[in-house]
Each structure stands twice: as C-alpha cells, then as structure tokens.
Scaffold this motif. Structure first.
Motif, PDB file in Angstrom:
ATOM      1  N   ILE A   7       0.867  -1.178   0.000  1.00  0.00           N
ATOM      2  CA  ILE A   7       0.000   0.000   0.000  1.00  0.00           C
ATOM      3  C   ILE A   7       0.901   1.224   0.000  1.00  0.00           C
ATOM      4  N   GLN A   8       0.702   2.074  -0.983  1.00  0.00           N
ATOM      5  CA  GLN A   8       1.510   3.269  -1.118  1.00  0.00           C
ATOM      6  C   GLN A   8       0.608   4.473  -1.344  1.00  0.00           C
ATOM      7  N   THR A   9       1.135   5.629  -1.043  1.00  0.00           N
ATOM      8  CA  THR A   9       0.424   6.874  -1.295  1.00  0.00           C
ATOM      9  C   THR A   9       0.803   7.389  -2.677  1.00  0.00           C
ATOM     10  N   VAL A  10      -0.179   7.771  -3.454  1.00  0.00           N
ATOM     11  CA  VAL A  10       0.063   8.297  -4.791  1.00  0.00           C
ATOM     12  C   VAL A  10       0.525   9.745  -4.657  1.00  0.00           C
ATOM     13  N   GLU A  11       1.698  10.023  -5.203  1.00  0.00           N
ATOM     14  CA  GLU A  11       2.235  11.374  -5.168  1.00  0.00           C
ATOM     15  C   GLU A  11       2.407  11.876  -6.602  1.00  0.00           C
ATOM     16  N   ASN A  12       1.771  12.984  -6.903  1.00  0.00           N
ATOM     17  CA  ASN A  12       1.831  13.578  -8.247  1.00  0.00           C
ATOM     18  C   ASN A  12       1.376  12.595  -9.321  1.00  0.00           C
ATOM     19  N   GLY A  13       0.411  11.742  -8.980  1.00  0.00           N
ATOM     20  CA  GLY A  13      -0.129  10.798  -9.951  1.00  0.00           C
ATOM     21  C   GLY A  13       0.772   9.618 -10.256  1.00  0.00           C
ATOM     22  N   GLN A  14       1.814   9.401  -9.448  1.00  0.00           N
ATOM     23  CA  GLN A  14       2.748   8.309  -9.729  1.00  0.00           C
ATOM     24  C   GLN A  14       2.999   7.460  -8.484  1.00  0.00           C
ATOM     25  N   VAL A  15       3.277   6.186  -8.740  1.00  0.00           N
ATOM     26  CA  VAL A  15       3.679   5.249  -7.695  1.00  0.00           C
ATOM     27  C   VAL A  15       4.925   4.549  -8.190  1.00  0.00           C
ATOM     28  N   CYS A  16       5.931   4.422  -7.349  1.00  0.00           N
ATOM     29  CA  CYS A  16       7.184   3.782  -7.723  1.00  0.00           C
ATOM     30  C   CYS A  16       7.302   2.439  -7.000  1.00  0.00           C
ATOM     31  N   TRP A  24      12.061  -9.329 -13.049  1.00  0.00           N
ATOM     32  CA  TRP A  24      12.734  -8.611 -14.118  1.00  0.00           C
ATOM     33  C   TRP A  24      12.595  -9.375 -15.431  1.00  0.00           C
ATOM     34  N   GLY A  25      12.274  -8.681 -16.497  1.00  0.00           N
ATOM     35  CA  GLY A  25      12.143  -9.298 -17.815  1.00  0.00           C
ATOM     36  C   GLY A  25      10.860 -10.084 -17.999  1.00  0.00           C
ATOM     37  N   GLN A  26       9.974 -10.080 -17.009  1.00  0.00           N
ATOM     38  CA  GLN A  26       8.712 -10.817 -17.076  1.00  0.00           C
ATOM     39  C   GLN A  26       7.554  -9.855 -17.317  1.00  0.00           C
ATOM     40  N   GLU A  27       6.476 -10.394 -17.875  1.00  0.00           N
ATOM     41  CA  GLU A  27       5.247  -9.614 -17.953  1.00  0.00           C
ATOM     42  C   GLU A  27       4.592  -9.658 -16.586  1.00  0.00           C
ATOM     43  N   VAL A  28       4.137  -8.528 -16.088  1.00  0.00           N
ATOM     44  CA  VAL A  28       3.441  -8.471 -14.808  1.00  0.00           C
ATOM     45  C   VAL A  28       2.106  -7.768 -14.990  1.00  0.00           C
ATOM     46  N   GLU A  29       1.163  -8.113 -14.154  1.00  0.00           N
ATOM     47  CA  GLU A  29      -0.147  -7.466 -14.164  1.00  0.00           C
ATOM     48  C   GLU A  29      -0.197  -6.524 -12.972  1.00  0.00           C
ATOM     49  N   ILE A  30      -0.553  -5.284 -13.215  1.00  0.00           N
ATOM     50  CA  ILE A  30      -0.635  -4.298 -12.150  1.00  0.00           C
ATOM     51  C   ILE A  30      -2.099  -3.913 -11.982  1.00  0.00           C
ATOM     52  N   ILE A  31      -2.611  -4.104 -10.778  1.00  0.00           N
ATOM     53  CA  ILE A  31      -3.998  -3.785 -10.458  1.00  0.00           C
ATOM     54  C   ILE A  31      -3.985  -2.685  -9.416  1.00  0.00           C
ATOM     55  N   VAL A  32      -4.709  -1.608  -9.657  1.00  0.00           N
ATOM     56  CA  VAL A  32      -4.744  -0.484  -8.729  1.00  0.00           C
ATOM     57  C   VAL A  32      -6.139  -0.423  -8.115  1.00  0.00           C
ATOM     58  N   LEU A  33      -6.198  -0.501  -6.791  1.00  0.00           N
ATOM     59  CA  LEU A  33      -7.457  -0.422  -6.057  1.00  0.00           C
ATOM     60  C   LEU A  33      -7.334   0.651  -4.988  1.00  0.00           C
TER      61      LEU A  33
END
Length: 80
Positions: A7-16, A24-33
């Motif tokens: 769980i992270q706080t969105v800063e300036n519309g971005q999350v790192c 690394w080098g793999q396809e990943v699925e990113i889900i934002v809730l």
C-alpha cells in the motif's frame, strides 16, 4: 504464481515500485485499487440493524420466550 502486495500513497499521480529480480524481464499485471479505510473508521460509520425485524414480532408470544427452549425439547418428536 507469486504476488506482491503493498500500500503506497500516490504522489503527483505516480507510484514507484521496486520489484525483486525474479520479476525482471517478465510480464506483470498491475492492479490499482483504492485502499480500504481502517477498521476504526468503518466501525464509526456502521449502522445498527437493531429493530429491523420488529414488524415480524408477535407481542403475545413474548411472555413465553424464557421457557421456549424447554418447551421445544420436551415435546414428543412427531416425525417418527
């Protein structure tokens, strides 16, 4: 399948995210809730269900409530 939950706080519309090497080098699925609020916040907004079934109450039977279980188990079983 391995998953990472953070769980992270969105800063300036971005999350790192710093992902481990196994990703690394793999396809990943990113889900934002949207994160759920704390349980303490939910408790304060919770509404009571007390009295919601009062329309089904039978006031004439309320005097028998204290002995209802004893009456139910002492009656002979009619299904035999």
């Amino acid at each position: 399948m391995e998953a990472i939950r953070t769980i992270q706080t969105v800063e300036n519309g971005q999350v790192c995210l710093d992902l481990p090497e196994q990703f690394w080098g793999q396809e990943v699925e990113i889900i934002v809730l949207h994160a759920q609020p704390d349980m303490s916040e939910q408790a304060s907004t919770r509404k009571s269900l007390r009295g919601c079934l009062k329309q089904y109450a039978k006031p004439e039977l309320m005097s028998q409530e204290s002995s209802a279980w004893l009456s139910a188990v002492s009656e002979p079983d009619e299904s035999r």
